[in-house]
Design an enzyme around this catalytic site. Sequence first.
Site, short mmCIF file in Angstrom:
data_model
loop_
_atom_site.label_atom_id
_atom_site.label_comp_id
_atom_site.label_asym_id
_atom_site.label_seq_id
_atom_site.Cartn_x
_atom_site.Cartn_y
_atom_site.Cartn_z
N TYR A 3 0.84 -1.20 0.00
CA TYR A 3 0.00 0.00 0.00
C TYR A 3 0.88 1.25 0.00
O TYR A 3 1.51 1.59 1.01
CB TYR A 3 -0.93 0.02 1.21
CG TYR A 3 -1.92 -1.12 1.27
CD1 TYR A 3 -2.22 -1.91 0.16
CD2 TYR A 3 -2.59 -1.41 2.46
CE1 TYR A 3 -3.13 -2.95 0.23
CE2 TYR A 3 -3.51 -2.45 2.55
CZ TYR A 3 -3.76 -3.21 1.43
OH TYR A 3 -4.68 -4.25 1.51
N GLY B 186 -18.18 -3.06 -1.10
CA GLY B 186 -18.06 -3.01 -2.56
C GLY B 186 -17.23 -1.84 -3.04
O GLY B 186 -17.57 -1.19 -4.02
N PHE C 190 -19.16 1.27 -3.35
CA PHE C 190 -20.31 1.31 -4.25
C PHE C 190 -21.62 1.04 -3.52
O PHE C 190 -22.65 1.66 -3.82
CB PHE C 190 -20.13 0.28 -5.37
CG PHE C 190 -21.23 0.30 -6.39
CD1 PHE C 190 -21.26 1.29 -7.37
CD2 PHE C 190 -22.24 -0.64 -6.36
CE1 PHE C 190 -22.29 1.33 -8.30
CE2 PHE C 190 -23.28 -0.60 -7.28
CZ PHE C 190 -23.29 0.38 -8.26
#
Length: 295
Positions: free
Chosen positions: A36, A185, A188
């Site tokens: 990351y 998600g 989302f």
Amino acid sequence: MGMSEGYGPTSWDDAIATIHRALDLGVTLIDTADAYAFGHNEVLVGRAVAGRRDEVQLATKTGIDRMGADTWALRGDPGYIKRACDASLLRLGVDHIDLYYLHRPPQNAEIEESVGAMAELVKEGKIRHIGLSEVNGELLRRAHAVHPVTAVQSEYSIWSRDLETTVGEALRELGVALVAYSPLGRGFLTGTVDVTALPAGDARRRLPRFRTTDNDVIADAVRTLAETKGVTPAQLALAWVQARGAHLGVPVVPIPGTKRVKWLEQNVAAAGIELTADEAATLDGLAARTVGGRY
């Protein structure tokens, strides 16, 4: 990850404040990875938990060797894993990692070699438990034969349920917990993402599911049910993931990512939400309507 890259602008101060607030609220699992932002996120997490290490189960990962923004190799050779672990310990500022994952199935080694190296790290006291990420049942069984695997991390949410058929049976057979990443998600399912207006730096622009508006019907269905129940869409999505443990037959631990205290507090509050059978059934059927692959 989102505190360091991938989801628009980041703020070190906001990220530290969010992690501190998470600990104050009783969150005990913090998940990061050496990939990351090329290690930036481990440094950030390490600074955030400094002085509060005993409150945290700290998880990080190795195996994605990033050589550029969009260039990487999936490595599992023993020497690489051991060097990566030492580097993660240094960035995190800790003397051991509670849960150390192989980030993806390796391209340059057999899974047995990789897990063998991780088992040596357990013996050395550098890590406490071994995890795998995005593996199928065959790889999990092979790895588990070398050393017990504590957890498998995979994407799992209302619209991403592939693991139920790829690794679910092996999880139950071996008693391995599931750590569900992107349980919202990738945002989302919160109903706040306009796929036609993602900013230039947003990693979701490259994902098939975010290059179509066909999935808006899923977000709309989650939002409608959430309004009826009197909770937020994010809370409803998290409640669904948490409830799946009874169906999968293993512990399920969702790890929703956020950069802001406001959303963190909302996510934590989802722990107390229970779904009725009808609500669960409605959400269960949405995955079949998903358009586009995960990657």
